[in-house]
Design an enzyme around this catalytic site. Structure first.
Site, PDB file in Angstrom:
ATOM      1  N   ASP A 268       0.824  -1.217   0.000  1.00  0.00           N
ATOM      2  CA  ASP A 268       0.000   0.000   0.000  1.00  0.00           C
ATOM      3  C   ASP A 268       0.858   1.267   0.000  1.00  0.00           C
ATOM      4  OD1 ASP A 268      -2.754   1.110   0.378  1.00  0.00           O
ATOM      5  OD2 ASP A 268      -1.884   1.891   2.228  1.00  0.00           O
ATOM      6  N   GLU A 305       1.818   0.166  -4.683  1.00  0.00           N
ATOM      7  CA  GLU A 305       0.913   1.263  -5.003  1.00  0.00           C
ATOM      8  C   GLU A 305       1.745   2.522  -4.879  1.00  0.00           C
ATOM      9  OE1 GLU A 305      -3.283   3.374  -3.669  1.00  0.00           O
ATOM     10  OE2 GLU A 305      -2.005   2.453  -2.154  1.00  0.00           O
TER      11      GLU A 305
END
Lengths: 586, 586
Positions: A268, A305
């Site tokens: 993330d 990400e």
């Protein structure tokens, strides 16, 4: 001369020959630590002994799988703390931990999936099925295999507060969220996926910790005030004691990849991993993933990400990069989304031109140094040599692009089937690695709104007010912010599985086309007005998209219509491409 | 599709054929800007017109060299602001700017100095001579050439408050500090150095601005709260409007390298240049320096002060690095200093072992991944392939290592001549690029304490109190913190030029030895107890240092004693190396 800070296993260690085991905690902060083994009506305490470098270890104790345990800090018995390395919290974030022993990974003939063979499917366990468990999700694996999916990306499995959460409020990264089942269930789920030729990667969060139930700061300096992120003080990757913090997260990498035998990680928001040290934490993650893969003879992928259009993340470690296998490319999405919806608010102000989508098809990134009006600065950089198209993960929607809208409304409702299939054709037959958000492939109409299940009233209030503030400008008659804390909001996000056969068939055929062609080396993209054509996978077919309101007639050197939307036809080398139509021809 | 933010020249532009010129300012913040041209008893105003991207430009006006000028902001005439791109402030930071035209650079047969040919000499213009000017410094150039110096590193020349400053409180980076002379003087100084075969590099500060007289935030968002440094909000290299900020600093790079024709930059504390964008600001700096050097057919160097042992700064841009030519290596100093002085306080706690100095001689860095007790984490990384020893700039002392001591006392007084020469021999004959701090070469005994000359009372008080607090533990009978604001403190730092001939002769001979040998490719280092021997520059001689209190007798394969300290002798292949003695043999 000094040694290196040692990276050691944490939590309940493997049982010794006599069946007993030791427990290790990295806890440089408390003055003392007592291991507390629980039985139904009693508890036994074992003082943890310093091992050096802030590590503490217990004597060997009888603690078979299933034993519930925790720690007392500084000799105080008023609060039992969960194990920072807990693998399972039967009663949630605030409760005791459970000793978990997982069976060895033995996937015969399984060698993983490199990204150039991956069709990724992002799913949230709690809303993928009515039951919201691994066991229920397992029943859908045949469907996913038949669809053409080769890799599942599971939204975060770490322990958050309550019974429902997107997963990004995790506070115990190695504890499997108790609402989804037990660790054994996920272990079995992965085997079941592998048996069907499907890889499983886990969405992990190394840039922040959730707001409720985070006891880590009582054990070690997990945060540093040197850097800040949107969530506050940054995770400590380069300040004093950073190596213990790194070891803590690297143990999490090992858990998913070695112990569960998963096939990779989706990491993330890596731009919020603040690390100025000589060895960026992500280099350590990718190096560890590579070592595990090499030792076990299988491919492991790491997907970042990343919001920076900075090739450094994708570049190999040898070339000075961080060695991520791939990254989410939001800009490909934004370029498509702005064309399909006409939206120009927020970051979509940087998009809306067909040329930008053509550029995304070439480079992955849209901004490779140009001035971004939204960011008010030159942004990004060309991917450059050594980076392959398969490293770019693209999508028509994902949990963020849907869920971060006020009502969590999916794309289909807003744009209709024709534009939807144009978008789908574009990214599914792009040179990049496609990621499907669960339900998208059959035209799911249920929303995916933001939901939580906190226990602290002040926090619940803050989350509600934060969402209301964020979407103040969007609230109109009949449209409001769903209450993130309400169970109803969570329930509304569950897939209905009401399938639109036209959409599902289009996805199946597109993925079949994709899989039938060999991995491509290069792409040739042409754009003229609203028309983009590109040749992919060594030129075995050409894709054509009409991103305009006028039908187009195009002379083509092809006589086979492999895939079409919105009534596109091919006759006598003339491709009739309706407004917002898509065709793949050969 | 968007263009790139344009990087444009700032300040008074070159005169047009009719003799008039335009002025450009990048000022996205004020509502309006008036150029104010001053005469002795009058002023004329010219409204600046927007050019786009926050740039404003004047009509062509008569403003020959020598014209004094400034700006009114937002239509208010109560405060005349200096030009952010000012090249000269005749009455200091708070006053008006002066239009400066410098003659073209025409250094015949000058091609610069690569670091592998560099012997650097760091000097502070204000204290290098009694007069403290460029004109006076010019008179010492013959001495420096004869010593063997090939590159001058001039402590910051930017405009700070008052009449005296180390230079790190600069607020107008392109304005030459008025206490040292005029821009024309520094331009001439560089020519005079080049005529003697000496390169000139300038110490520049791109990581913070001084505390007094900083008007830049009235013009543009020079800071960002996204990142912080020890000086507060970081310079804005990656937030909104960062490109205008970058252009502002890159114009400063151009000024020194193109307009003054300097040979390079020493860039202050690059670890405090916070930049998470795809193109790190230092890559832009090194790329610009390379372009200028290529266009002008000469070598330009960029030397980073860097506290990270992160090879990324030194690695070429092609290999994913920032492309700095060199970096200051504090750890080499610390390893030597701890041995010579026995100091173990502060960061010296990480040093004190002979093995560490041997390691520094091999790798430049001491910590290449080991645990640092002072930092409480694993630190650094091996320089790795592609990085050459000449990229490591090493020293026995520098302005920081001397000046950041309570009384600014130099090393010699604390350790005596023998240890001093051992240290000198070690770094001057190391494989790295040596940097001499002015006066060190002849045993200067005057201190180099920290001094400032602020005008704001509260700031003066804060600086005094800050110094007192920093050194509270060091104040003893007869030892106190010199008042940083007092002129006497500044005067005490001026070189006495009282030369110790034994030291000066040692430096001359060491530099002669160094220059007579060809650039080396590799180094072989051996360490055993207190003895370190190393072969340098292709093995033309071997250096031997005894870092212990006992004399050593060593059998060697050599019969010539090229350089010796502390009475070292060589007879019948037996090297007698007294305690803390140094010898170079062949």
């Amino acid at each position: 001369m000094n040694d290196t800070f040692p990276y050691l296993p944490l939590g309940p260690l493997s049982a010794e020959p006599d069946g007993n085991r030791r427990f290790r905690v990295w806890a440089p902060l408390p003055k003392s630590l007592d291991l507390v083994l629980l039985t139904d009506d009693d508890q036994t305490l074992h003082r943890m002994q310093p091992e050096g470098n802030g590590y503490l270890i217990s004597e060997p104790v009888a603690a078979p799988a299933g034993t519930r345990y925790g720690f007392y800090l500084n000799g105080k018995r008023d609060k039992l703390y969960p194990d920072p390395a807990s693998r399972y919290q039967p009663s949630g974030v605030h409760g005791e931990s459970e000793v978990i022993d997982l069976p060895p990974v033995a996937d015969e003939d399984w060698s993983g999936k490199p990204l150039h063979e991956a069709v990724i499917y992002e799913l949230h366990v709690g809303t993928f099925t009515e039951a919201g468990t691994f066991a229920a999700a397992e029943e859908r694996l045949d469907y996913l295999r038949d669809l053409g999916v080769t890799m599942l990306e599971i939204m975060p499995l770490n322990q958050t507060s309550g019974e429902r959460n997107w997963g990004y409020d995790g506070v115990l990264p190695s504890a499997l969220f108790q609402a989804y089942g037990r660790p054994e269930d996920f272990h079995r789920f992965i085997r079941a996926a592998h048996e069907r030729g499907i890889a499983v990667i886990v969405d992990v969060i190394y840039n922040h910790l959730g707001p409720e139930g985070n006891y880590l700061p009582s054990f070690f300096p997990v945060f540093t005030e040197k850097h800040h992120t949107p969530w506050g003080a940054a995770i400590n990757f380069d300040d004093a004691h950073a190596d213990g913090v790194r070891n803590y997260w690297l143990e999490n990498v090992r858990l998913w990849l070695e112990t569960y035998g998963a096939d990779g990680l989706r990491i993330d928001a890596v731009h919020a991993i603040k690390d100025y040290s000589a060895n960026h934490f992500l280099e350590e993650v990718s190096a560890l993933a590579d070592r595990i893969g090499k030792a076990q003879g299988r491919t492991i992928v790491t997907i970042a990400e990343c919001d920076l259009n900075a090739p450094r993340y994708l570049q190999s470690r040898k070339r000075g990069g961080y060695g991520m296998s791939g990254q989410w490319v939001d800009e490909f999405h934004h370029a498509m989304h702005a064309l399909l919806t006409g939206e120009v608010r927020g970051y979509y102000e940087d998009f809306g031109e067909v040329e930008q989508l053509a550029r995304a098809l070439k480079d992955g990134y849209v901004y490779t140094g140009q001035y971004s009006p939204h960011r008010k600065r030159n942004f990004g950089r060309k991917p450059g040599p050594g980076i392959t198209p398969a490293q770019m993960v693209v999508f028509l929607q994902n949990h963020d692009q849907v869920g971060n809208r006020m009502e969590g409304d999916r794309l289909l409702g807003g744009i209709g089937v024709d534009k939807y299939l144009l978008g789908a054709g574009t990214y599914l037959l792009s040179p990049f690695t496609p990621l499907i958000f669960m339900g998208e492939e059959y035209g799911e109409e249920n929303p995916f709104p933001y939901f939580v299940h906190h226990g602290e009233e002040a926090l619940i209030k803050a989350v509600r007010e934060g969402r209301a503030r964020e979407f103040a400008a969007f609230q109109t008659e009949g449209h409001h912010v769903p209450d993130p804390q309400a169970e109803e909001t969570f329930r509304s996000a569950k897939l209905s599985w009401k399938q639109d056969d036209r959409i599902l068939e289009f996805y199946r055929r597109a993925l079949h086309l994709r899989s039938a062609a060999p991995a491509f080396a290069d792409i040739s993209v042409d754009q003229s007005g609203p028309l983009i054509t590109w040749s992919i996978r060594g030129g075995k077919y050409t894709a054509c998209g009409n991103y305009g309101d006028e039908a187009l007639t195009i002379e083509v050197d092809a006589d086979e219509l492999l895939l079409a939307s919105n009534g596109a036809t091919l006759e006598n080398n003339l491709l009739q491409l309706p407004a917002w139509g898509f065709a793949a021809i050969a």
